[in-house]
Design a protein around this motif. Structure first.
Motif, short mmCIF file in Angstrom:
data_model
loop_
_atom_site.label_atom_id
_atom_site.label_comp_id
_atom_site.label_asym_id
_atom_site.label_seq_id
_atom_site.Cartn_x
_atom_site.Cartn_y
_atom_site.Cartn_z
N THR A 167 0.85 -1.17 0.00
CA THR A 167 0.00 0.00 0.00
C THR A 167 0.89 1.22 0.00
O THR A 167 2.09 1.13 0.27
CB THR A 167 -0.92 0.06 1.24
N SER A 188 -5.15 -0.88 -5.08
CA SER A 188 -6.54 -0.54 -4.77
C SER A 188 -7.20 -1.63 -3.94
O SER A 188 -8.33 -1.46 -3.49
CB SER A 188 -7.34 -0.35 -6.06
N ASP A 203 -12.04 -3.94 -2.87
CA ASP A 203 -11.41 -3.27 -4.02
C ASP A 203 -11.91 -1.84 -4.07
O ASP A 203 -13.10 -1.58 -4.29
CB ASP A 203 -11.75 -4.00 -5.32
N GLU A 204 -11.01 -0.89 -3.85
CA GLU A 204 -11.40 0.52 -3.79
C GLU A 204 -11.78 1.07 -5.16
O GLU A 204 -12.48 2.09 -5.23
CB GLU A 204 -10.26 1.35 -3.19
N ASP A 205 -11.34 0.43 -6.23
CA ASP A 205 -11.70 0.89 -7.57
C ASP A 205 -13.06 0.37 -8.03
O ASP A 205 -13.91 1.13 -8.47
CB ASP A 205 -10.62 0.47 -8.58
N HIS A 232 -15.23 -1.27 -6.06
CA HIS A 232 -16.17 -1.31 -4.91
C HIS A 232 -16.71 -2.72 -4.68
O HIS A 232 -17.79 -2.89 -4.11
CB HIS A 232 -17.33 -0.32 -5.10
N GLU A 255 -17.87 2.76 2.80
CA GLU A 255 -16.92 3.75 3.32
C GLU A 255 -16.50 3.42 4.74
O GLU A 255 -15.33 3.59 5.11
CB GLU A 255 -17.53 5.15 3.26
N ARG A 258 -14.15 0.45 4.50
CA ARG A 258 -12.86 0.88 3.95
C ARG A 258 -12.00 1.54 5.03
O ARG A 258 -10.80 1.27 5.13
CB ARG A 258 -13.06 1.84 2.78
N ARG A 270 -8.43 0.06 6.32
CA ARG A 270 -7.20 0.83 6.15
C ARG A 270 -6.43 0.93 7.46
O ARG A 270 -5.27 1.37 7.47
CB ARG A 270 -7.52 2.23 5.64
#
Length: 245
Positions: free
Chosen positions: A3, A147, A157-159, A161, A178, A181, A185
């Motif tokens: 990351t 991501s 997967d942040e791209d 979703h 959110e 996530r 993190r």
């Protein structure tokens, strides 16, 4: 897994999202501390030992992902220490540090099972780079898309979703995504309700922090139902996420 940190460094993490662990074994206290500081700056968890016996004791509980080992130790030869370490953690990569520059010494270290060799004096950047290479090749820190967040068998997967646990797709609302996530993190870190409100909702709910409890309950129903729980409450402190046990 890799990351990008707020400082711009690429961090290496274990597959469960926890920091990479490195054991530094050297009887020169000043050198050991300097090297440990450099490795901690990379975001890694570091322990140190000043002799072979301490190294063997430490490795049993710490279970490092890599070892930096000085060949010349006060109680036993570094090659003998390597043999004992291999019995505890057979596949751990080992980087030798030594003042010896003779070719036969390098061959002896590598033949005994060492994975790489750095001769003193060395630059901290070189040691870090060598360790990164060893850890990547060992598979301890799997290289994945930046991501993709992973904690245990949970991925996000942040791209795209997309969220999965144990390979099973999980549908989340925008707010649930959110919140998850933010938790992922910060794996194994307790986050207060105030921190969550500020990061996920971007404003103060005027004391109505029960909205955090409500959405935590939503996530638990979707993520933890019928599985070992991953989201935990620390009474009076907040919430954290860690691999299910």
């Amino acid at each position: 897994m890799t990351t990008t940190s707020p400082q711009g460094r690429t961090e290496m993490l274990r597959p469960d999202g926890s920091p990479v662990r490195v054991l530094v074994v050297d009887d020169e206290a000043s050198l050991s501390e300097l090297l440990s500081m450099a490795l901690r700056y990379e975001g890694w968890e570091v322990r140190s030992a000043g002799d072979g016996a301490a190294a063997v004791r430490t490795v049993r509980g710490f279970r490092p992902d890599a070892v930096v080992l000085d060949v010349m130790l006060p109680d036993m030869d570094g090659l003998a220490v390597l043999g004992r370490l291999r019995r505890e953690v057979p596949d751990v990569p080992v980087l030798f540090l030594t003042a010896r520059d003779a070719v036969e010494d390098r061959i002896a270290g590598l033949t005994a099972g060492g994975d790489d060799y750095v001769t003193k004096p060395f630059s901290l950047e070189e040691v870090v780079a060598r360790l990164r290479g060893l850890i990547r090749r060992s598979g301890t820190a799997a290289v994945r898309s930046e991501s993709l967040l992973a904690v245990g068998d949970l991925t996000l997967d942040e791209d795209s979703h997309e969220v999965t646990r144990g390979g099973e797709s999980i549908h989340l609302t925008t707010t649930e995504f959110e919140l998850l996530r933010y938790l992922m993190r910060n794996p194994r870190r307790v986050l207060s309700k105030a921190q969550i409100l500020d990061r996920v909702w971007s404003y103060d709910f005027g004391g109505q922090a029960n909205v955090v409890e409500l959405y935590i309950s939503y996530l638990r129903r979707k993520l933890d139902a019928g599985r070992p729980p991953m989201i935990h409450t620390r009474r009076g402190a907040g919430y954290l996420i860690k691999p299910g046990e």
